[in-house]
Design a protein around this motif. Structure first.
Motif, short mmCIF file in Angstrom:
data_model
loop_
_atom_site.label_atom_id
_atom_site.label_comp_id
_atom_site.label_asym_id
_atom_site.label_seq_id
_atom_site.Cartn_x
_atom_site.Cartn_y
_atom_site.Cartn_z
N GLU A 1 -10.57 13.31 -6.97
CA GLU A 1 -11.88 13.09 -6.39
C GLU A 1 -12.53 11.81 -6.87
OE1 GLU A 1 -13.03 14.86 -4.02
OE2 GLU A 1 -11.41 16.35 -4.08
N GLU A 2 -11.94 11.19 -7.94
CA GLU A 2 -12.57 9.99 -8.49
C GLU A 2 -12.38 8.78 -7.58
OE1 GLU A 2 -14.39 10.02 -11.12
OE2 GLU A 2 -14.01 12.13 -11.52
N GLY A 3 -11.27 8.71 -6.87
CA GLY A 3 -11.04 7.57 -6.00
C GLY A 3 -9.58 7.17 -6.03
N VAL A 4 -9.33 5.87 -5.80
CA VAL A 4 -7.97 5.34 -5.73
C VAL A 4 -7.90 4.09 -6.57
CG1 VAL A 4 -6.17 4.42 -4.21
CG2 VAL A 4 -7.64 6.26 -3.40
N ALA A 5 -6.85 4.01 -7.39
CA ALA A 5 -6.59 2.80 -8.18
C ALA A 5 -5.46 2.05 -7.51
CB ALA A 5 -6.22 3.17 -9.60
N TRP B 1 -7.45 -2.92 -9.43
CA TRP B 1 -8.78 -2.58 -8.90
C TRP B 1 -8.92 -1.08 -8.83
CZ3 TRP B 1 -4.78 -4.77 -6.17
CH2 TRP B 1 -4.20 -3.96 -5.18
N PHE B 2 -10.14 -0.64 -8.59
CA PHE B 2 -10.46 0.78 -8.47
C PHE B 2 -11.46 0.97 -7.33
CE2 PHE B 2 -13.32 4.35 -9.49
CZ PHE B 2 -12.40 5.38 -9.42
N ARG B 3 -11.15 1.96 -6.45
CA ARG B 3 -12.02 2.27 -5.32
C ARG B 3 -12.65 3.65 -5.53
NH1 ARG B 3 -10.77 -1.22 -0.99
NH2 ARG B 3 -8.78 -2.33 -1.27
N GLY B 4 -13.89 3.79 -5.13
CA GLY B 4 -14.56 5.07 -5.23
C GLY B 4 -14.16 6.00 -4.10
N PRO B 5 -14.79 7.16 -4.03
CA PRO B 5 -14.46 8.10 -2.94
C PRO B 5 -14.70 7.52 -1.55
CG PRO B 5 -15.69 9.19 -4.70
CD PRO B 5 -15.75 7.73 -4.99
N ASP B 6 -15.63 6.56 -1.40
CA ASP B 6 -15.89 5.91 -0.11
C ASP B 6 -14.96 4.74 0.14
OD1 ASP B 6 -16.79 4.32 -2.11
OD2 ASP B 6 -18.79 3.96 -1.24
N MET B 7 -13.95 4.55 -0.70
CA MET B 7 -12.94 3.49 -0.59
C MET B 7 -13.54 2.09 -0.75
SD MET B 7 -10.14 5.08 -0.39
CE MET B 7 -10.77 6.56 -1.19
N VAL C 1 -5.61 1.87 4.23
CA VAL C 1 -4.36 2.32 3.60
C VAL C 1 -4.67 3.15 2.35
CG1 VAL C 1 -2.22 1.58 2.50
CG2 VAL C 1 -3.06 0.36 4.50
N ALA C 2 -5.66 2.74 1.57
CA ALA C 2 -6.05 3.51 0.39
C ALA C 2 -6.61 4.86 0.77
CB ALA C 2 -7.08 2.71 -0.42
N ALA C 3 -7.35 4.91 1.92
CA ALA C 3 -7.88 6.20 2.38
C ALA C 3 -6.76 7.13 2.76
CB ALA C 3 -8.82 5.96 3.55
N GLN C 4 -5.68 6.62 3.39
CA GLN C 4 -4.53 7.47 3.71
C GLN C 4 -3.88 8.03 2.45
OE1 GLN C 4 -1.91 5.11 6.12
NE2 GLN C 4 -3.31 5.05 7.91
N ALA C 5 -3.74 7.19 1.42
CA ALA C 5 -3.16 7.67 0.16
C ALA C 5 -4.05 8.73 -0.49
CB ALA C 5 -2.96 6.50 -0.80
N HIS C 6 -5.39 8.56 -0.33
CA HIS C 6 -6.32 9.52 -0.92
C HIS C 6 -6.26 10.84 -0.17
CE1 HIS C 6 -10.30 11.34 -1.69
NE2 HIS C 6 -10.08 10.89 -2.93
N GLU C 7 -6.15 10.77 1.15
CA GLU C 7 -6.10 12.00 1.95
C GLU C 7 -4.80 12.77 1.69
OE1 GLU C 7 -6.60 10.74 5.91
OE2 GLU C 7 -8.75 10.23 5.69
#
Length: 780
Positions: free
Chosen positions: A271-275, A190-196, A236-242
């Protein structure tokens, strides 16, 4: 006639004018010659510049004739440049039919409209790309509207363009394949945008959460991973992004209808997001079980090897050892129940004498213990007290353990020593041979040679230390050959022995007069053996023998001609002597006394006997020379043989012999000269009569064979030894008493053999001393 001063002046002026004119003509000629040489030099320079230019001109006239350099024919794969444009299509070479048609259309259009053209062609069977630029030819080049076509080879540029196009297409295909791979991946991704928030999921994700399609998952934000420790998957994805760091964790999730353990990874993409992706670790557990089963099978297999293998764990305890290892180090059976430490294992091996004898064993044991902490494998060779040679390989393991491999190489070393002995024996054998030997590898390099090889060619031994190639060797010996062209024959022999695997030979003569005979023999290991022998003496002896044989043949021919001529010469006076003796005997010269008549009769008898001997000599010499006249006719064999026997009735009755003639009309007939064949059979029968004692028995048998007829004449006389028979067949007189009959000497048997062989037959005689003689005549 005297000339006036005025006439002389005019004459001088005329001569001066002629001289000035001649000088002017000479100067003009020299200037024109220099101009012509300069023009020719310019033309040659321009022609050379065109030949060396990267472009080749081709002039196409209105009638289709073409003019251009032969270099263009080489570009097109043609043997030569044709005379017409339509002939540039050579079938298997030249331009293709499509390219030639396009070129003709473009040339015609240029000739009519003076419009330039450009095109690209590729010759048949070539990878060249040729660029064509056409234009109307200048009138200085050709009149009548001809077209000038310049040919350029831009294969490298075309290849670069093709490569870039291929890379672009490959990149496009790779991107499409990557998207397809993600979509077809068996694991949820999956892929999440900047807003997770979820923006993209693959089919495996949709299937895992049990949704209808990917759009439904995105619209409803369906999460695969449940909340763990109060943190949702998005948090959890937001923590990885930060932190901009990947986060990997193992969680429980419901996949389909089953509860499974997943290894979930969140990968920040800037800046694209989290995969993210999830891997089912249940399969890894299954693989772990399979690995343990594989390890057990591997250990079982190690027990079947001849090499000893042992594994020590991180605590330096013996975890595993196969049977060869236990046998090599004589480990007791208790080590299987109570595995020893590494140091204890060394003590047990030392007690059994399975370690090398060292002066300081504790120090030696301490050095071996450092194998566990090495960064690379360590190899060592141990020689035991009983003569065993062990190859030891210590491989440290990442977990702190050690794998110890022990290989008993005693037999290999013994074989190696035997091989070294054989090699030394072979070298000594090579050096002791009279022949010069050289062994060549399939690549043409010399591998082995004996001491005679450099000496026979007169080359220093240092030349062979670098194992020269056969071509280099031939270059070195070319100046030593009487005919340098023979070096090719030596090279062919080496090539045939090494590559064609067949045996060849030949001879060469050196410039110093020696003759060398050489031969190439293929060896079982793929190499070729070149043997060289100095046959100068044997060659000279052979030539001498040939000259002597030729001289003997010539002498034999002279002898044959001499005997033939002398036989004719003897016959004439002998006939005269016999005629005069008969006249005396008949009383033409007056009545003779009884003693005179007796002398005349003895002369007639001797003349008859000598005539018979001379006739035999004549026939024998003519037969040996191949000049015996033969008047063949059909001869009835039984009747003919009967006549030959009846002609000797008086001699048979005189010795009271019994002659048994066996045969009938079934013996058939043969094509033969009746007179000559009668003489041959008569001589054999006369020999049998002479050799048979009074009251003896003679057998004459006629039989018909499938391929001819056979006549056997045998007697029960005294017979002959093999040496006597050989001498009789050669025409020598056999030894005997003074009163021995004349039939066993002279040319009877040789003449009979020659006459029978002249009829295409064969004479075979078997004789045994005291048992008689048998003569067999085989006629075709």
């Amino acid at each position: 006639m005297e000339l006036t001063p005025t006439a002389l002046a005019l004459l001088g002026l005329l001569l001066a004018a002629w001289t000035a004119g001649a000088v002017w003509l000479v100067i003009g000629s020299l200037q024109r010659a220099r101009a012509a040489r300069a023009a020719r030099s310019t033309v040659r320079r321009l022609s050379r510049m065109i030949e060396d230019s990267p472009a080749i001109p081709l002039l196409v006239k209105t009638d289709g004739k073409i003019e251009g350099p032969d270099r263009l024919a080489a570009w097109l794969g043609l043997a030569r440049l044709p005379g017409y444009l339509s002939e540039l299509d050579g079938g298997d070479t030249g331009l293709t039919e499509f390219d030639l048609e396009q070129l003709r259309d473009a040339v015609r259009r240029t000739q009519k409209t003076a419009a330039p053209f450009r095109m690209v062609v590729t010759p048949r069977g070539s990878e060249k790309s040729l660029a064509l630029r056409g234009q109307l030819a200048d009138t200085a080049v050709s009149t009548g509207g001809a077209a000038l076509v310049w040919w350029f080879d831009f294969s490298e540029s075309q290849g670069e363009l093709a490569r870039l196009r291929a890379e672009t297409a490959r990149a496009r295909n790779d991107f499409a394949a990557l998207v397809g791979l993600i979509e077809a991946a068996p694991m949820p991704m999956w892929f999440r945008g900047p807003d997770m928030a979820l923006r993209l999921v693959n089919s495996a994700y949709v299937e895992a959460v049990g949704a209808r399609n990917a759009q439904t998952v995105v619209d409803e934000q369906v999460e695969l991973v449940e909340t763990v420790d109060g943190l949702t998957a998005a948090q959890v994805a937001a923590q990885a992004h930060e932190r901009d760091l990947p986060v990997e964790r193992i969680v429980q999730a419901t996949v389909g209808s089953q509860r499974r353990s997943l290894r979930v990874s969140d990968l920040p993409l800037g800046e694209e997001g989290v995969a993210g992706y999830a891997v089912d670790i249940e399969e890894m557990e299954e693989q772990g079980r399979e690995f343990r089963a594989f390890r057990a099978a591997q250990r079982s297999m190690l027990d079947l090897l001849s090499v000893g293998v042992a594994q020590f764990d991180a605590d330096r305890r013996l975890a595993f050892s196969n049977q060869p290892f236990q046998r090599i180090f004589a480990l007791p059976a208790s080590t299987r129940i109570d595995p020893p430490q590494f140091e204890r294992f060394l003590d047990l091996a030392r007690d059994k004498g399975r370690l090398p004898e060292v002066r300081d064993f504790p120090e030696f044991r301490s050095e071996l213990a450092h194998w566990f902490t090495r960064d690379a494998p360590h190899e060592d060779a141990w020689t035991l007290s009983d003569g065993t040679h062990l190859r030891i390989v210590a491989q440290p393991m990442p977990d702190g353990g050690l794998v110890l491999v022990a290989e008993d190489r005693s037999e290999q070393l013994a074989l190696s020593a035997t091989r070294d002995t054989l090699l030394r024996t072979r070298t000594a054998t090579f050096d002791s041979l009279f022949e010069s030997l050289g062994v060549f590898a399939p690549d043409g390099r010399m591998q082995l040679w004996n001491r005679s090889f450099p000496a026979i060619w007169g080359i220093p031994e240092e030349f062979f230390d670098e194992h020269p190639h056969v071509d280099k060797l031939l270059d070195r010996i070319s100046n030593r050959l009487a005919r340098p062209g023979q070096r090719k024959a030596i090279g062919e022999v080496v090539r045939a022995a090494t590559l064609d695997r067949r045996q060849m030979g030949g001879q060469v003569m050196l410039s110093d007069g020696r003759t060398l005979e050489f031969a190439g023999v293929p060896l079982p290991d793929g190499n070729g053996l070149l043997t060289v022998m100095d046959v100068t003496d044997s060659t000279k002896a052979e030539e001498a023998l040939r000259e002597r044989a030729s001289a003997l043949e010539e002498a034999d021919a002279v002898k044959t001609r001499f005997l033939a001529n002398m036989s004719y010469e003897f016959r004439t006076p002998l006939t005269s002597i016999g005629g005069f003796a008969e006249l005396l005997q008949s009383g033409v010269a007056g009545e003779l006394s009884e003693q005179g008549k007796e002398y005349a009769g003895a002369i007639v008898t001797s003349v008859a006997r000598l005539s018979k001997q001379i006739e035999s000599v004549l026939d024998l010499t003519q037969s040996e020379a191949g000049l015996l006249p033969m008047a063949t006719e059909e001869v009835d064999l039984f009747t003919f043989t009967t006549q030959v026997v009846r002609a000797r009735e008086d001699a048979i009755e005189a010795k009271n012999l019994t002659l048994d003639l066996r045969g009938d009309r079934g013996a058939g007939s043969v094509m033969a000269d009746a007179r000559q064949l009668g003489r041959a059979l008569g001589n054999l029968l006369d020999n049998a009569i002479d050799a048979t004692p009074d009251g003896g028995r003679i057998l004459v048998a006629l039989t018909r064979r499938k391929s001819g007829a056979r006549i056997v004449i045998s007697d029960n006389g005294e017979g002959m030894k093999p040496s006597e028979l050989a001498r009789a067949m050669d025409g020598y007189r056999l030894g005997g008493e003074a009163g021995e009959s004349e039939g066993k000497r002279g040319l009877g048997l040789p003449l009979a053999r020659q006459l029978i062989e002249a009829h295409g037959g064969r004479l075979e005689i078997q004789s045994e001393k005291g048992a008689g003689t048998t003569a067999t005549v085989l006629l075709p």
